[in-house]
Design a protein around this motif. Structure first.
Motif, PDB file in Angstrom:
ATOM      1  N   TRP A   1      -9.289  -1.970   4.671  1.00 26.51           N
ATOM      2  CA  TRP A   1      -8.941  -1.017   3.621  1.00 26.51           C
ATOM      3  C   TRP A   1     -10.188  -0.670   2.807  1.00 26.51           C
ATOM      4  CZ3 TRP A   1      -4.220   1.253   3.197  1.00 26.51           C
ATOM      5  CH2 TRP A   1      -3.162   0.668   3.910  1.00 26.51           C
TER       6      TRP A   1
ATOM      7  N   TYR B   1      -3.483   6.182   0.424  1.00 26.59           N
ATOM      8  CA  TYR B   1      -2.552   5.220  -0.176  1.00 26.59           C
ATOM      9  C   TYR B   1      -3.061   4.755  -1.538  1.00 26.59           C
ATOM     10  CZ  TYR B   1      -1.388   4.584   4.827  1.00 26.59           C
ATOM     11  OH  TYR B   1      -1.066   4.761   6.149  1.00 26.59           O
TER      12      TYR B   1
ATOM     13  N   TRP C   1       0.851  -1.190   0.000  1.00 29.84           N
ATOM     14  CA  TRP C   1       0.000   0.000   0.000  1.00 29.84           C
ATOM     15  C   TRP C   1       0.895   1.250   0.000  1.00 29.84           C
ATOM     16  CZ3 TRP C   1      -5.179  -0.922  -0.397  1.00 29.84           C
ATOM     17  CH2 TRP C   1      -5.616  -2.210  -0.080  1.00 29.84           C
TER      18      TRP C   1
ATOM     19  N   TYR D   1      -2.796   1.110  -4.091  1.00 34.86           N
ATOM     20  CA  TYR D   1      -2.737  -0.340  -3.859  1.00 34.86           C
ATOM     21  C   TYR D   1      -1.891  -0.959  -4.957  1.00 34.86           C
ATOM     22  CZ  TYR D   1      -4.416  -5.123  -2.907  1.00 34.86           C
ATOM     23  OH  TYR D   1      -4.516  -6.480  -2.596  1.00 34.86           O
TER      24      TYR D   1
ATOM     25  N   GLY E   1      -8.372  -2.984  -4.103  1.00 34.85           N
ATOM     26  CA  GLY E   1      -8.081  -2.894  -2.677  1.00 34.85           C
ATOM     27  C   GLY E   1      -9.310  -2.716  -1.810  1.00 34.85           C
TER      28      GLY E   1
END
Length: 304
Positions: free
Chosen positions: A157, A137, A98, A139, A150
């Motif tokens: 997540w 983030y 991530w 993935y 993700g």
């Protein structure tokens, strides 16, 4: 009321070539944004330049409007982080899977309230972009724009919305459905209406159809029950049927084999049940088990 079989037009056409011998053996509430010690410049719809991070609101799949970065890749938030105060807890191997969205220059926002965007200092001293306080983030298993592989991984997540909230997963389909998907290393296999991989149990029998997985077994391997309309897409309708289980419920069968999910598959595209105990296997569209020698690649296994 017993379930009925509903066949899509595409299934009826695709099914003509599938019947035959097997190829193998039997939303969270946004928190206030936190200003970093050295905040970057937040720009509203500025002309992007080298070093500029771009946050854009975009519709991705069934998730609705979520945030993407300058290359169109979906952005996520992690339940183990905190939004107030802002804190990132994903380091090491986690940050490889991530990658944090780092602010190396200015941050250009489009379709996002600039007041919600800031940065937080990570343990290595880099500045990570935050939205409503939550670090964001990418993935690693999203390989192109528009993917959201993700979503829901590990139950922690989720894609992040323009307000910093978690994107909600699509509402479950009420009817049972048999679909197909491609899992790297396994080729085309069957899934249910939510994209979860389906399996057969070699200790069952297909002729006559019989399910032998009850009790604790059925907790680990939930049977695919015929609920509402049983819809078929990508499979020959002649292969799809039902069998009555010991508890009186009706379980969907393909090629005579009772169908199951695996409790350790937590997201679509996973195949963690492959060859478990030498008796559980994914199912090909022809109703046969996937060959034991095949193996799902990283893209078809569970996430971090």
């Amino acid at each position: 009321m017993s379930a009925r079989l509903i066949v899509s037009a595409s299934a009826a056409v695709l099914g003509l070539g599938l019947l035959g011998a097997c190829t193998s053996g039997a939303t969270g509430t946004p928190a206030p944004a936190t200003t970093s010690p050295n905040p970057v410049v937040i720009q509203k719809q500025a002309a992007s330049s080298q070093g500029t991070v771009k946050l854009t609101a975009a519709v991705v799949g069934d998730l609705g409007q979520v945030l993407t970065e300058q290359n169109g890749m979906t952005l996520y938030r992690f339940d183990k982080d905190t939004g107030n105060p802002s804190k990132s807890t994903c380091d090491g191997a986690c940050a490889t899977t991530w990658p944090p969205l780092l602010a190396t220059g200015s941050v250009d926002v489009q379709g996002v309230d600039a007041d919600l965007v800031s940065t937080v200092t990570r343990s290595d001293g880099t500045q990570q972009v935050t939205v409503a306080g939550w670090p964001v983030y990418r993935y690693a298993k999203d390989t192109q724009a528009g993917q959201a592989n993700g979503q829901g991984v590990g139950g922690t997540w989720a894609a992040v919305t323009p307000t910093g909230a978690k994107a909600a997963a699509p509402a479950p389909v009420n009817d049972t459905e048999i679909r197909t998907t491609t899992i790297p290393g396994l080729d085309t296999v069957l899934t249910d209406q939510n994209g979860m991989t389906l399996y057969l149990f070699t200790k069952d029998s297909k002729k006559p159809s019989k399910s032998t997985c009850d009790g604790a077994c059925a907790t680990t391997w939930p049977p695919l029950l015929a609920v509402g309309e049983v819809r078929i897409n990508g499979v020959d309708p002649k292969l799809v049927g039902k069998v009555t289980r010991a508890d009186g419920s009706e379980q969907v069968t393909v090629g005579g084999w009772p169908m199951y999910r695996y409790s350790k598959d937590t997201a679509p595209g996973q195949a963690n049940g492959h060859a478990v105990g030498g008796t559980w296997f994914e199912v090909e569209p022809a109703g046969c088990k996937v060959a034991e020698g095949k193996k799902p690649t990283a893209a078809g296994t569970g996430g971090y």
